[in-house]
Motif scaffolding. Structure first.
Motif, PDB file in Angstrom:
ATOM      1  N   ASN A  69      68.170  54.460  35.214  1.00 44.16           N
ATOM      2  CA  ASN A  69      67.843  53.682  34.014  1.00 44.16           C
ATOM      3  C   ASN A  69      66.743  52.715  34.431  1.00 44.16           C
ATOM      4  N   SER A 117      61.625  51.548  28.846  1.00 43.62           N
ATOM      5  CA  SER A 117      62.663  51.611  29.871  1.00 43.62           C
ATOM      6  C   SER A 117      63.474  52.876  29.632  1.00 43.62           C
ATOM      7  N   GLY A 118      64.482  53.090  30.465  1.00 48.01           N
ATOM      8  CA  GLY A 118      65.414  54.173  30.198  1.00 48.01           C
ATOM      9  C   GLY A 118      65.369  55.309  31.185  1.00 48.01           C
ATOM     10  N   LEU A 119      65.815  56.467  30.735  1.00 54.60           N
ATOM     11  CA  LEU A 119      66.105  57.617  31.584  1.00 54.60           C
ATOM     12  C   LEU A 119      64.873  58.143  32.310  1.00 54.60           C
ATOM     13  N   LYS A 210      63.431  52.549  24.564  1.00 61.20           N
ATOM     14  CA  LYS A 210      64.261  53.040  25.665  1.00 61.20           C
ATOM     15  C   LYS A 210      64.537  54.517  25.458  1.00 61.20           C
ATOM     16  N   ILE A 212      66.859  57.569  26.013  1.00 60.21           N
ATOM     17  CA  ILE A 212      68.292  57.677  26.265  1.00 60.21           C
ATOM     18  C   ILE A 212      68.744  59.111  26.531  1.00 60.21           C
ATOM     19  N   MET A 219      71.422  59.400  29.257  1.00 61.25           N
ATOM     20  CA  MET A 219      71.497  58.328  30.245  1.00 61.25           C
ATOM     21  C   MET A 219      72.914  57.796  30.352  1.00 61.25           C
ATOM     22  N   VAL A 224      70.594  49.002  33.145  1.00 60.31           N
ATOM     23  CA  VAL A 224      69.206  48.975  33.607  1.00 60.31           C
ATOM     24  C   VAL A 224      69.166  48.635  35.094  1.00 60.31           C
ATOM     25  N   TRP A 227      71.583  53.719  38.774  1.00 62.00           N
ATOM     26  CA  TRP A 227      71.373  55.164  38.703  1.00 62.00           C
ATOM     27  C   TRP A 227      72.696  55.890  38.901  1.00 62.00           C
TER      28      TRP A 227
END
Length: 236
Positions: A69, A117-119, A210, A212, A219, A224, A227
């Motif tokens: 993340n 952000s995100g996966l 983000k 997901i 995710m 955040v 992992w």
């Protein structure tokens, strides 16, 4: 005084196994030196206590795929620095023993949208990498986008039909409201900046976004900066 010797040689002397089996024990995280796991067969031992952990097997290590993340705005190099034993999600259910070698030789593909952000997928497995690259135009990516402003009339319908903008046209896209301030987008292999362009075209300003999900892999609830491993049953 005795000269230091390779850890692999110590394991051969300890167990009577072959040199290759000794290397596999070590690379699999089954060997400790004074109580600390050492994964390098060439590590030099100078009188320390070498131990083989219970349940040890001399099996080659399968390549792994990590799902991070990623905090917004990080480069790939900076994202890799987020991957540490300590940042593994405590609720990760993958039945994998964490090895430091899992953080080496990682490759990524399908970059996040700018500022998102995100996966983020980081993998050692050429099969996963080939799947992501070859099926990039088939795999749906899902983003949650925080927005501000007032949407134009019938904004979602316009997104679903496609929108003409200065200098071109934005293709149709699946979008829906998650709540009063967040939109969900589902789209395949989006070009950089495409989601922001969609939002601008319907009168909205992006606050944050983000990713997901990629294909069939979400995710999940990973915070955040943390992992988890890709599970054996999970498929992109």
């Amino acid at each position: 005084m005795t000269d230091p010797i390779r850890l692999s040689k110590c394991v051969v002397e300890l167990t009577g196994c072959s040199r290759r089996e000794a290397e596999l024990y070590i690379e699999g995280g089954w060997v400790t030196v004074d109580g600390e796991v050492v994964e390098q067969p060439q590590f030099k031992v100078e009188g320390q206590t070498v131990t083989l952990l219970p349940g040890a097997t001399p099996e080659p290590q399968d390549p792994v795929t990590l799902l991070l993340n990623q905090p917004a705005g990080l480069s790939f190099e900076a994202a890799q620095r987020e991957l540490t034993p300590e940042s593994r999600w405590p609720e990760d259910r993958a039945n994998l023993r964490l090895l430091r070698s899992h953080f080496a030789r990682l490759t990524t593909t399908l970059p996040l949208q700018p500022g998102a952000s995100g996966l983020l997928v980081l993998t050692q497995d050429w099969r996963a990498l080939r799947k992501l690259n070859e099926d990039a135009n088939k795999l749906e990516q899902e983003y949650v986008v925080e927005v501000s402003g007032a949407m134009v009339d019938n904004g979602l319908d316009k997104l679903k039909r496609g929108i003409r903008i200065k200098g071109g046209e934005l293709p149709p896209v699946k979008a829906s409201w998650q709540n009063e301030t967040h939109l969900r987008f589902a789209l395949k292999n989006p070009k950089q900046g495409l989601i922001a362009a969609y939002c601008t075209a319907i009168g909205l300003k992006v606050i944050s976004m983000k990713r997901i999900r990629i294909g069939g892999v979400p995710m999940g609830k990973v915070p955040v900066g943390q992992w988890r491993y890709l599970g054996q049953a999970e498929k992109f």
